[in-house]
Motif scaffolding. Structure first.
Motif, PDB file in Angstrom:
ATOM      1  N   THR A   1      56.569   3.371   1.779  1.00  0.00           N
ATOM      2  CA  THR A   1      56.491   3.579   3.229  1.00  0.00           C
ATOM      3  C   THR A   1      55.151   4.152   3.663  1.00  0.00           C
ATOM      4  OG1 THR A   1      57.461   5.789   3.057  1.00  0.00           O
ATOM      5  CG2 THR A   1      58.974   3.929   3.475  1.00  0.00           C
ATOM      6  N   GLY A   2      54.349   4.607   2.703  1.00  0.00           N
ATOM      7  CA  GLY A   2      53.057   5.183   3.032  1.00  0.00           C
ATOM      8  C   GLY A   2      53.117   6.648   3.412  1.00  0.00           C
ATOM      9  N   ASP A   3      54.284   7.268   3.216  1.00  0.00           N
ATOM     10  CA  ASP A   3      54.426   8.679   3.558  1.00  0.00           C
ATOM     11  C   ASP A   3      53.734   9.609   2.562  1.00  0.00           C
ATOM     12  OD1 ASP A   3      55.888   8.072   5.819  1.00  0.00           O
ATOM     13  OD2 ASP A   3      57.806   8.169   4.761  1.00  0.00           O
ATOM     14  N   ARG A   4      53.587   9.133   1.339  1.00  0.00           N
ATOM     15  CA  ARG A   4      52.909   9.927   0.304  1.00  0.00           C
ATOM     16  C   ARG A   4      52.063   9.008  -0.556  1.00  0.00           C
ATOM     17  NH1 ARG A   4      57.660  13.991  -1.638  1.00  0.00           N
ATOM     18  NH2 ARG A   4      57.848  15.064   0.345  1.00  0.00           N
ATOM     19  N   GLU A   5      51.132   9.635  -1.291  1.00  0.00           N
ATOM     20  CA  GLU A   5      50.273   8.897  -2.222  1.00  0.00           C
ATOM     21  C   GLU A   5      50.581   9.346  -3.645  1.00  0.00           C
ATOM     22  OE1 GLU A   5      46.193   9.488  -1.214  1.00  0.00           O
ATOM     23  OE2 GLU A   5      46.511   8.990   0.881  1.00  0.00           O
ATOM     24  N   PRO A   6      50.625   8.419  -4.583  1.00  0.00           N
ATOM     25  CA  PRO A   6      50.887   8.795  -5.975  1.00  0.00           C
ATOM     26  C   PRO A   6      49.654   9.423  -6.620  1.00  0.00           C
ATOM     27  CG  PRO A   6      50.486   6.444  -5.833  1.00  0.00           C
ATOM     28  CD  PRO A   6      50.490   6.970  -4.422  1.00  0.00           C
ATOM     29  N   ASP A   7      49.893  10.281  -7.604  1.00  0.00           N
ATOM     30  CA  ASP A   7      48.758  10.776  -8.387  1.00  0.00           C
ATOM     31  C   ASP A   7      48.309   9.654  -9.316  1.00  0.00           C
ATOM     32  OD1 ASP A   7      50.339  10.831 -10.822  1.00  0.00           O
ATOM     33  OD2 ASP A   7      51.172  12.738 -10.161  1.00  0.00           O
ATOM     34  N   LEU A   8      47.188   9.859  -9.987  1.00  0.00           N
ATOM     35  CA  LEU A   8      46.607   8.787 -10.796  1.00  0.00           C
ATOM     36  C   LEU A   8      47.541   8.312 -11.900  1.00  0.00           C
ATOM     37  CD1 LEU A   8      44.265   6.930 -11.458  1.00  0.00           C
ATOM     38  CD2 LEU A   8      43.266   8.771 -12.814  1.00  0.00           C
ATOM     39  N   SER A   9      48.161   9.229 -12.621  1.00  0.00           N
ATOM     40  CA  SER A   9      49.029   8.806 -13.729  1.00  0.00           C
ATOM     41  C   SER A   9      50.232   8.019 -13.214  1.00  0.00           C
ATOM     42  CB  SER A   9      49.471   9.997 -14.572  1.00  0.00           C
ATOM     43  OG  SER A   9      50.278  10.878 -13.829  1.00  0.00           O
ATOM     44  N   THR A  10      50.765   8.417 -12.065  1.00  0.00           N
ATOM     45  CA  THR A  10      51.885   7.684 -11.472  1.00  0.00           C
ATOM     46  C   THR A  10      51.433   6.304 -11.012  1.00  0.00           C
ATOM     47  OG1 THR A  10      52.908   9.755 -10.763  1.00  0.00           O
ATOM     48  CG2 THR A  10      53.649   7.739  -9.674  1.00  0.00           C
TER      49      THR A  10
END
Length: 112
Positions: free
Chosen positions: A38-47
């Motif tokens: 949904t674009g509400d959050r951004e994943p960290d690099l490993s995710t």
């Protein structure tokens, strides 16, 4: 990151995967993965890298850094997938793969 969400939905659809299945394969909860879609959050690099592995793509494509609609970037994505897959192969398997690829190149050269 609306671009990421759009790319996640698009790639999963291409592969015939639901959000729940992508989340499961990436080791994420459906809710957490849903935030990325949904674009509400951004994943960290490993995710992000785990999700890329599940979706057989690259971070650049998912983040919209490279245009995956152009011929060059499709080739780059395929080369990247091959490179990532090669990491899991034993030396003997990798050698067999190289021999097969070289044989295909030689065969295609003769067909033209």
């Amino acid at each position: 990151m609306r671009v990421l969400g759009q790319k996640l939905r698009s790639r999963a659809k291409e592969l015939g995967l639901s959000n729940a299945e992508v989340a499961r394969r990436a080791g994420l909860s459906e809710r957490r993965y849903g935030f990325y879609v949904t674009g509400d959050r951004e994943p960290d690099l490993s995710t992000l890298l785990r999700v890329c592995k599940v979706l057989a793509t690259t971070p650049n494509i998912l983040l919209g850094v490279s245009d995956d609609g152009k011929e060059g970037s499709i080739r780059a994505a395929l080369v990247e997938r091959l490179r990532m897959a090669s990491r899991a192969l034993s030396d003997n398997d990798l050698q067999s793969l190289v021999v097969q690829a070289e044989a295909l190149v030689t065969h295609r050269g003769r067909v033209k």
